[in-house]
Each structure stands twice: as structure tokens, then as C-alpha cells.
Design an enzyme around this catalytic site. Structure first.
Site, PDB file in Angstrom:
ATOM      1  N   LYS A 130       0.738  11.372  -9.446  1.00 43.82           N
ATOM      2  CA  LYS A 130       0.896  11.152  -8.005  1.00 43.82           C
ATOM      3  C   LYS A 130       1.713  12.286  -7.394  1.00 43.82           C
ATOM      4  O   LYS A 130       2.725  12.703  -7.975  1.00 43.82           O
ATOM      5  CB  LYS A 130       1.617   9.803  -7.792  1.00 43.82           C
ATOM      6  CG  LYS A 130       1.676   9.342  -6.335  1.00 43.82           C
ATOM      7  CD  LYS A 130       2.426   8.003  -6.236  1.00 43.82           C
ATOM      8  CE  LYS A 130       2.368   7.404  -4.846  1.00 43.82           C
ATOM      9  NZ  LYS A 130       3.100   6.135  -4.753  1.00 43.82           N
ATOM     10  N   SER A 173       0.705   2.883  -1.634  1.00 41.99           N
ATOM     11  CA  SER A 173       0.559   4.297  -1.355  1.00 41.99           C
ATOM     12  C   SER A 173      -0.183   5.077  -2.437  1.00 41.99           C
ATOM     13  O   SER A 173      -0.709   6.150  -2.170  1.00 41.99           O
ATOM     14  CB  SER A 173       1.942   4.927  -1.182  1.00 41.99           C
ATOM     15  OG  SER A 173       2.675   4.873  -2.404  1.00 41.99           O
ATOM     16  N   SER A 207       3.073  -0.170  -4.492  1.00 38.61           N
ATOM     17  CA  SER A 207       2.237   1.035  -4.412  1.00 38.61           C
ATOM     18  C   SER A 207       1.484   1.396  -5.684  1.00 38.61           C
ATOM     19  O   SER A 207       0.613   2.261  -5.659  1.00 38.61           O
ATOM     20  CB  SER A 207       3.087   2.236  -3.989  1.00 38.61           C
ATOM     21  OG  SER A 207       3.402   2.139  -2.622  1.00 38.61           O
TER      22      SER A 207
END
Lengths: 540, 501
Positions: free
Chosen positions: A96, A171, A195
Site C-alpha cells: 500500500k 482505504s 481499511s
């Protein structure tokens, strides 16, 4: 899963689990370069273009292949060095883009860090490098991890591989979509309020938020320090356990890192037995407000666990109803302070005011005005307000008290049950744009995942099937007491195998085939979308 | 614009001063408060930094254990209670010398609290200053304003920032309001800061050099009419960085406040900047109690737990307290009470100790520091220790005097040369051609000339009035430009005149 040999096409190779890839690499049936190239080819095929998944903000082709070649060379040479290779050596992974990496840009999904290269590696990235796992690239996210749909990325949204018009969650939509679209076997995510788990739920993948402090946060760009946690994203429960084992354990660079040695999570995932375990349904986390198809799949999972010998009990966590409200005070408060450092003075974007004197306040102001998106500004303003003198006790102070009450709810619940269970998200994936202008509706998506962050307990989301009304994936969430992450893998692996037996294979086998967007003739909209994503596909 | 002031005497007649001090002590740990970067003074800008000190994305702080130990030691030496657990907080404000745009500092949970320090004033009076707290925090970077007026931020073209100091561990020692000092307030201010400096130096936890900013003082002053209990409005004079400046700044602020109050205006609550050149303060920014730093507990750090065992272990390692050390030094050096108090008040006790350690006797060390150096420091308006006299220089000069190579007058001249950077004492003696004239030939000539010039004096001496000899000796010394040994000149004159000395 069908068995494959070294002559199998790369399209079959990319569908293998990380555990299976690791076995084949160890057995010499396939090389890491072949595996890594297969995923890079898949990224090139499905990630770009007008209707691409857009899971990646940066693809790390050269370095990934170099690490793969290094692993292959060590294996080929044999001897002690080959023996000492980590189990996951040569298995590629996506990271990420909130987690800093040397040699690749780190943007946090924000314009304010466009083009920034970290001078240091996050601890988890160091551990990936120590295990010699090729890093395929950096995945898309809501700006600074603030969002539940990845639509708040400054570099454009990621699409859900199950339906390209829908959100992949957030997210960490990029990491989940990359794994769901077979662009990577594994990914790292971060979970502040869901997330990792919510994107897992809506993309039919597995995501784990470990116990707070069990995985180092050093090098994860902080949103809310007391809630953030890095964790694994994968297609199987065992794969998450394998990755968790690589990244977890004490780190002297993170003061909140737990000193305890990590439990054997892989063994727990392989144990596969729930006989006699008490599994608690949280009264407040299902039913009203939850989509019918979500509720149905949830009930089926309970039935399967019961059949496997688990005892299903109901627990009540009456303070969970305050969790979302308290979360939206604590998270923005901490974020408002954590994001203060992005001011254009030392790194990243610097925007000078168009007119008037160039004072430092004005340069900081115009940099932040231009560099941050609306959702980030919204949370900074909210948090600044909540911490202000005269409001602190009413907002931040009260929210911390709620946090204590939620911890007590968990303590009481875990006195009655070994593991708790709930749907991961109240709905399946919604349409891109559907909730973009309704922040409160967006925030409600995390209602079931937030309590774990507020209490620091671990949570795992795994695919629970497809909702009847829309055919989209439903996530089942398991929660365990702090430092008992192993229980999640133990119960998760059992439920996964029972469900897959019912489905006749992994849920992702039922996902639609993605078309090769790399063959599309570029259109005007393509050009626009490529321009909006400057680092995408490049290697810096 | 200069502010109006009242004379100190008049101010004292009308008002009662209340003081308060925040003394920042930079700890001399090897590494910084929250990072592994070196804590070193004076290196190239931005070299003693790592990603943590620069506030890079993703970094986390880790508390320096030695800094905690040093803080506990300071707390114990200030007779404070040590908190069993305490936390850091974030003080949020945007400023480019603060890389995270918040300072990690203790706020409502200091590591040490409720202490006191007994201060001895110049006449031996004891005064107790109560300590409210001693808390830990990190230092900021250093800004240098380029262009514009005299390094001030106003009117500068641009500013440079050096983060070497960013993250250096600090302990801030805060007093309770100090009442009842009356006209001794300026003296007490100086003595208090001197005592704190002495303590941290003695503990070995700080280099304690005020000129380097290791010890920095913010002085709060307010006045109230005699007999009134409620405090007046205070000003906070920032970064008063020498002991003399502390005394002067407090005195000045008392005089300034008195003039403001006399004019019927309210004192403005604000920070003031001390200017050594004009010995006055100017207005900084207005500071109200409502300044909103949005403090909240630092979520990246866990609470610090100071077990009682650990505190007692640290207490056992504390060196001799300064008051006892003074008693010991006075006895060792054989100074009278008055001599010793003068030494302490002049702020040269440490310097004398170092000079004795370098090989001088206690008498010689005192003679040099009190007789030569303190006066020069006063003229230069600096603390004696800041003048730059090395103990070795004194030892060397003294050796030359005792060996008869130069006399005391020449030695003083050599000292000036050393301070002017002309070289070592030996080099200066050589360069300036300084040496006692020990060949009697030229002396006898000069004596003859002097006797011839003052025949009446010569007669007086011959007649038994030996005390008149000074005039002749003076004449000889003048003729030899001071390079003669006065004792030898005296001998020779008496010989010449056939008088018994």
C-alpha cells in the site's frame, strides 16, 4: 484449486495461493522470475487504461525482477544459503502506498507527496526485503488512508474487479483489488477503522488487522497513531498467516510495539479445528441496517461453524453504538496533528501564494490548500476543532472514555466467547460516485470494523459468499482478544474450507474475467486518465 | 522605541516584585530525545539528523532512556517528587524550526514536581525557591534570518534552518511564583539560575554552558503594590543567556513595569526580548493564557514508568550536593568565609577549582581570578568563565612570575595578550620583549640617574628615612619601562647609599 506444473501458463500461475507458489518455488517447479513476470504481465494487462482496475500507483518492475532473480540464483546454487531462504522467498507482494519504501515513490495517495522518495524503509518493508519477497509496486488508496472507497485518491479511483463500476472499498482498495484481480498474490494494507477488512469484504479477499502493536507501524504514514495497524491482504487465510508471520513481532523503532514474541499463526491456520470453541454473535453488529444478502451469508456461516462443532452464543456490546461517533473524534484529532508536518518546508509539494508577501505561514497555507484533497481537509478541520481549548474535554476527552467503554464491552464479550463474529461491512460494494458527496453515508460503512481499532483487538475478514440481490462478495469478520490473533486464523481457516467446499472452489473463481485493457486503442479519455496518474506504470 | 523606566529604588518603594523562572537545560546525552542521531553542538548544519529529526513521513519517536535518567536526577537534586508514571503530549503549532509542526513535550504529567532549592545570597542570607515542576521536552531547530536588519525575522529576505538541535533533550524547570524577594529580586534571579546551572553541571547531565544555550532562562516578572495579595500582570523575558543578563533583565523589567503602573496603564501580558547591547527589553508577541496549542497525549509513545527501585538507584548515584561541595572546597582551599563568598558571588568557584586541578595553589588561583580576571570580565560585560581564560594559562603565567622571568605587572599584560589572541604566554613574552631586567649594570646606571635627579630624597634616605625610597624606585622603574625587578632595585639603592634596609 487445480494442480499445475511448470509448463502451466502464467494465467494459471497467478491464480495460485502464496502458500502454493512458495511450495512450487521450493520444489523448483517454477522460478521466482517466472512468477514475478507473470504478475507483472497481469498488471500490464488489466491495471491500466480506461476500464483498468487501477490498483497500482507505481509498478516496480526492475527491482522486483532483480530480487526474483537473486532468489532463483540462491536456489539454483543450493547449499546453506538456499536452505536458509525464507518460506515466502521469491513470492511477490504489493505494498500500500502509505508505507514508505526506498527506491520507489511514496505518495499516500496525495498530491502533497507527489514525486517524494523516502530515504528509509518501513520496518515491514525491511522484513519483506529480508525474506527476499519481490515488491511488485505500490497500491492505490484514499488520500492518507482517509476513506472507504479509494475514490479519495488524488490519482483516481481503483475499480472493483467484480464490477468495474463499483468501489473496491477503502482505504486499501488498491491492495484488495490487486489481490482480487490476480495482480499480486499478497499485499500489505493498513487498517485504522477497517481499511484492510472492508476492502477485503467487498472484493472477496482476506484481510487481517492484527492486534495493535503486534506489527510495527514504523514507516506507515500515520493517520491516527493510536488506531493505525499494518496487516496482510491475501486470497486465503493461510496466506495472510504466512505474511503476518513475516511482518509481525517486536520493533525497537516503534514504542507501541508489543515486546511479546509472535504466536505461531501459520500453525493455527493449518490446525483447522473449531470443535468446542465458543463463537459469539455481536447483537449490535448485524440485523437492522445490514443488507439482506449480507445477513443471509452471515447466517449461513454461523450454521457451518455450528456444524463443525462450535457453540454459537450471542453477546451484547451496548457501547458499540457510540464507536463510530467517538472514532470520528479521535481519528481526526490525531490526524490533524500527524498531517501538520506536510507544510512544504522540508519535502514534497511546495506551492507559493499567487500574490502577496512570501511569509512562511502563507507558503505553508497555500501548499496545504493545494496539496490536500477535500476529505483530508475535512478531517483536519474536524480534529483541530475537537482538540481546541474549551472543546477538548467534551470531544476528545469524551471519545477516549467511550473507547474505554468499548474495551470493557470486548472484555465482557470475550468472557463469554473465544471469538466474536459479524458481517465485515453492512453492504456489498456500492457504485463509484454513489456516496462521494455524502461523507456520513461513507463513514457508516465502517460501523462494524471500527470497534476493533478502538479497542486494539485483532480482526480478520474473509469471503462469506455472494449477496443474493447483487451477486457481489460479502465479508465475514472474526474478532479475537488482543494478542490472540492465532484464534482468528484457526477459526478463519475452518470457515474458509467449509465455505469453499460448499462453493466447489475459491469464491474468486466466480469473479468475471477481466478484459486485457492493454490491447485497447487509446482514446481521449485514456490519455486523460493516464496523465492523472503520472507515476503509474513507470519505474523511478 | 525605548520604554519609560522608574529608578529601581523608586520602583521598590512603591511595588513588590513577584518572579518566576523557566530554565531550559539541554541534556548532554549521546543521542537525541527521540532518535538515534548524535546530540552534538557546533557541527555543519543539518548533519546530525536522521529521518525522525526531520519529521519525515512515517517516522515514530523512541524515548532516550538516558534522558529519562538525567531528568530524574535533576528532579531529585531539586528535591522534587518523581512521578511513578508520566506521559508526553503534543504541543501543536506551525513553525519551521519544528519539523513535525508539533513539539513532543510533557504537559500535565511532568516527570518531577513539587521541589525546592535553597539559594544563598551574597551576604549569606538563605532564600527558598519552590519548584513547581521539571518536565522533559525536545529542542527545536535553529533559524537564521538572512538579509534585512541584524538577523531579525522582520524584514529578512529568507531564513535558513538547521535541524541539528532539533530533538535535543531538554528539561524545563519551572518555579512557583517567587514572593518576598523585594529589592533582592535581581540578585536572587541571578543566584537561582547560577544554582540550577551548578546543579546540572555537578550532576554531569548537561554541559551547562550558558553561552552555548545549554542553560537558557525565561524570566517572568510582575509587580503589585505593597500589601496586595493578588499578582500583577507578568511579562516573560525570553532567552536571557548569561547570569549577569538574568540580573539585569529582572532589574530592568521591574523598573519598566513600575513606570507602566505609575502611568496608570495596565502591564501587557507578553513575551519580551532581552537585548544585551542596550540592556533593555523590547516587546515580542502578545501572549495570553488562551494560547491554544491543542495539547493531547502523544499516541506514539507509551507512558514512562519510573519504579521506586529505579529512582532509589538513581538517587544513590547522585554526586555531592553543591552546598556540601562548597563547604568542602572552602576547607580544602583554606579561604576565609569572606574570601570564599566573594569567589562564589563572582561566579568563579568552578574556574578556581579547575585552575587548582591544573597545578596552581589555591592562593594563586584566587589571586588571578579575583584580582585580574573578574575585573576584566566586568569591563567586557561577560561572566568571568566566558572570558576564555584557560587554567593552563594561569599556571604558566604564575610559573613565569615565580621564576622571576616576569613581574606581576608584565604578567597582567601577557594575560591581555593571550585574551587578544596573540598566542601563548611564552610567545607573547618573546614577541613583546618582556623580561625582568636582571643585569645590574643598566640598573645601576638608572639608579645613579634617579639619585642625581632627586638629591633631596637621597639625603633623606641617607638620614635614615628609608620609607622615602619609593620615589627613587619609581624613577628607576620609569626609566626601565617597568622591566626591572623592584625588589632588586631597592636592594641596590640601599647598597649604593650605604644604608641598612
Amino acid at each position: 484449486m487445480t494442480e499445475l506444473n511448470s509448463t502451466d501458463s502464467s494465467s494459471a500461475l497467478i491464480r495460485l495461493s502464496a502458500a502454493r507458489l512458495a511450495q512450487k518455488l521450493a520444489a523448483g517447479e517454477v522460478t521466482s522470475v517466472e512468477v514475478t513476470q507473470a504478475f507483472l504481465d497481469r498488471i500490464a494487462a488489466v491495471d491500466g487504461g480506461h476500464r483498468g482496475v487501477h490498483a497500482f500507483l507505481h509498478v516496480n518492475t526492475e527491482e522486483a525482477l532483480a530480487v526474483a532473480a537473486e532468489v532463483d540464483a540462491i536456489r539454483a546454487a543450493g547449499g546453506a544459503a538456499a536452505e536458509e531462504l525464507h518460506e515466502l522467498a521469491g513470492v511477490p507482494i504489493a505494498v500500500k502506498d502509505l508505507i514508505v519504501t526506498i527506491g520507489q515513490p511514496t505518495t499516500a495517495g496525495s498530491k502533497i507527496l507527489e514525486g517524494w522518495h523516502s530515504p528509509y524503509d518501513a520496518t515491514v518493508v525491511k522484513r519483506l526485503r529480508d525474506a527476499k519477497m519481490p515488491i511488485l509496486g505500490k497500491t492505490n488508496l484514499d488520500e492518507f488512508a482517509m476513506g472507504s472507497s479509494t475514490e479519495h485518491s488524488a490519482y483516481g479511483p481503483t475499480r472493483n474487479p467484480w464490477d468495474l463500476d463499483r468501489i473496491p472499498g477503502g482505504s486499501g482498495g488498491g491492495s484488495a483489488a490487486a489481490v482480487a484481480a490476480f495482480e499480486a498474490p499478497l499485499a500489505l494494507g493498513t487498517d485504522t477503522g477497517g481499511s484492510i477488512r472492508q476492502p477485503g469484504a467487498v472484493t472477496g479477499t482476506v484481510g487481517v488487522k492484527p492486534t495493535y502493536g503486534s506489527v510495527s507501524r514504523y514507516g506507515a504514514i500515520a493517520m491516527a497513531s493510536s488506531l493505525d495497524q499494518i496487516g496482510p491482504v491475501s486470497r486465503t487465510v493461510l496466506d495472510s498467516a504466512l505474511l503476518h508471520q513475516v511482518i509481525g513481532g517486536h520493533d525497537p523503532f516503534d514504542s507501541t510495539s508489543l515486546p511479546d514474541p509472535l504466536e505461531d499463526l501459520v500453525a493455527a491456520a493449518r490446525l483447522g479445528n473449531v470443535n468446542g470453541m465458543k463463537i459469539g454473535i455481536i447483537k449490535e453488529l448485524h440485523g437492522e441496517g445490514y443488507q439482506a444478502g449480507v445477513e443471509n451469508r452471515f447466517n449461513e456461516s454461523l450454521e457451518l461453524l455450528k456444524q463443525a462443532g462450535a457453540e454459537i452464543v450471542e453477546v451484547s456490546c451496548p457501547n458499540f453504538k457510540y464507536a463510530l461517533g467517538a472514532y470520528y473524534l479521535i481519528m481526526p484529532s490525531e490526524a490533524s496533528s500527524n498531517l501538520a508536518k506536510f507544510d512544504g518546508v522540508r519535502y514534497g509539494l511546495r506551492v507559493l501564494p499567487e500574490e502577496g508577501p512570501l511569509t512562511i505561514e502563507r507558503v505553508m497555507g497555500s501548499t496545504r490548500a493545494a496539496g490536500f484533497g477535500d476529505e483530508v481537509k475535512r478531517r483536519i478541520i474536524l480534529g483541530t476543532y475537537a482538540l481546541s481549548a474549551g472543546y477538548y474535554d467534551a470531544y476528545y476527552g469524551s471519545a477516549q472514555k467511550v473507547r474505554t467503554l468499548i474495551q470493557r464491552d470486548f472484555e465482557a464479550a470475550f468472557a463469554q466467547a473465544d471469538v466474536l463474529i459479524s458481517p465485515t461491512a453492512p453492504t456489498t460494494a456500492f457504485k463509484l460516485g454513489e456516496k462521494l458527496n455524502d461523507p456520513l453515508a461513507m463513514y457508516l460503512n465502517d460501523v462494524a470494523t471500527i470497534p476493533a481499532n478502538m479497542a486494539g483487538v485483532p480482526g480478520l475478514s474473509l469471503p462469506g459468499g455472494l449477496a443474493d440481490e447483487d451477486g457481489l462478495p460479502v465479508g465475514i469478520q472474526l474478532l479475537a482478544p488482543a494478542r490472540q490473533d492465532a484464534r482468528l486464523y484457526r477459526v478463519g481457516a475452518v470457515l474458509e474450507s467449509l465455505l469453499e467446499a460448499q462453493w466447489g472452489g475459491p469464491l474468486l473463481d466466480r469473479a468475471p474475467e477481466l478484459t486485457d485493457t492493454s490491447l485497447e486503442a487509446p482514446s481521449l479519455t485514456d490519455a486523460a486518465s493516464i496523465e492523472a496518474v503520472p507515476s503509474h506504470g513507470g519505474s523511478h | 522605541m525605548t520604554d519609560a523606566t522608574l529608578s529601581f529604588e523608586e520602583a521598590m518603594e512603591k511595588y513588590d516584585p513577584v518572579l518566576g523562572f523557566e530554565v531550559h537545560v539541554e541534556l548532554n546525552t549521546k543521542t537525541k530525545m527521540f532518535s538515534s542521531a548524535p546530540n552534538v553542538f557546533g557541527d555543519e548544519p543539518n548533519t546530525n539528523v536522521n529521518e525522525v529529526d526531520l519529521g519525515m513521513p512515517g517516522v515514530l519517536p523512541v524515548v532516550n532512556k538516558t534522558a529519562i535518567e538525567s531528568s530524574i536526577k535533576i528532579g531529585l537534586a531539586l528535591n522534587c517528587k518523581i512521578a511513578e508514571t508520566c506521559r508526553f503530549a503534543r504541543k501543536n503549532y506551525f513553525y519551521p524550526d519544528t519539523p513535525k509542526n508539533f513539539q513532543t513535550s510533557q504537559y500535565d504529567e511532568p516527570i518531577a514536581y513539587d521541589g525546592y532549592l535553597d539559594i544563598e545570597l551574597s551576604d549569606g542570607t538563605m532564600f527558598r525557591v519552590e519548584i513547581e515542576r521539571a518536565h522533559m521536552e525536545e529542542d527545536a531547530g535553529k533559524l537564521t534570518h538572512m538579509g534585512g536588519a541584524a538577523g531579525r525575522i522582520q524584514g529578512a529576505d529568507y531564513s535558513l534552518v538547521d535541524y541539528n538541535r532539533s530533538g535535543v533533550p531538554l528539561v524545563e524547570i519551572v518555579t512557583k511564583p517567587i514572593q518576598g524577594a523585594g529589592s533582592r529580586a535581581p540578585e536572587l534571579a541571578k543566584a537561582y539560575v547560577a544554582a540550577v546551572r551548578e546543579i546540572v553541571k555537578n550532576l554531569g547531565v548537561s554541559d551547562a554552558k550558558m553561552e552555548r544555550g545549554n542553560v537558557r532562562c525565561d524570566a517572568n516578572v510582575s509587580l503589585r503594590p505593597h500589601g496586595r495579595e493578588r499578582f500583577g500582570i507578568r511579562s516573560e523575558t525570553k532567552n536571557v543567556n548569561s547570569l549577569r543578563a538574568v540580573e539585569h533583565a529582572v532589574r530592568y523589567e521591574i523598573q519598566r513595569h513600575a513606570a507602566v503602573l505609575d502611568s496608570g496603564e495596565p502591564v501587557i501580558q507578553e513575551t519580551r526580548h532581552w537585548h544585551e547591547d542596550t540592556r533593555s527589553t523590547t516587546s515580542g508577541r502578545a501572549k495570553s493564557d488562551a494560547d491554544d496549542y491543542r495539547y493531547f497525549p502523544e499516541p506514539d509513545l507509551v507512558p514512562i514508568v519510573a519504579s521506586r527501585e529505579w529512582v532509589e538507584e538513581l538517587r544513590a548515584t547522585l554526586p555531592e550536593p553543591p552546598a556540601e561541595r562548597r563547604k568542602r572546597l572552602q576547607a580544602d582551599w583554606g579561604y576565609s568565609d569572606l574570601e570564599f563568598r566573594d569567589v562564589v558571588n563572582a561566579g568563579v568557584m568552578d574556574e578556581i577549582e579547575e585552575t587548582i586541578a591544573a597545578g596552581a595553589t589555591a592562593t594563586v588561583a584566587r589571586k588571578w581570578w579575583m584580582g585580574e580576571i573578574v575585573g576584566r570580565a566586568k569591563n567586557a560585560d561577560v561572566d568571568p568563565g566566558q572570558l576564555g581564560v584557560k587554567p593552563e594559562t594561569i599556571v604558566e603565567l604564575n610559573k613565569m612570575v615565580e621564576g622571576g622571568k616576569i613581574n606581576n605587572k608584565m604578567a597582567a599584560e601577557v594575560l591581555d595578550g593571550v585574551l587578544a589572541g596573540e598566542g601563548t604566554p611564552a610567545e607573547i613574552v618573546e614577541k613583546r620583549g618582556l623580561a625582568v631586567v636582571s643585569d645590574d649594570g643598566p640598573l645601576l646606571e638608572a639608579i645613579d640617574a634617579a639619585l642625581a635627579a632627586q638629591p633631596d630624597v637621597a639625603d633623606k634616605i641617607r638620614g635614615g628615612k628609608v620609607q622615602a625610597i619609593g620615589a627613587i624606585v619609581g624613577g628607576v622603574m620609569k626609566a626601565t619601562r617597568g622591566q626591572a625587578d623592584a625588589g632588586r632595585v631597592r636592594e641596590l639603592i640601599l647598597q649604593k647609599l650605604g644604608v641598612e634596609g
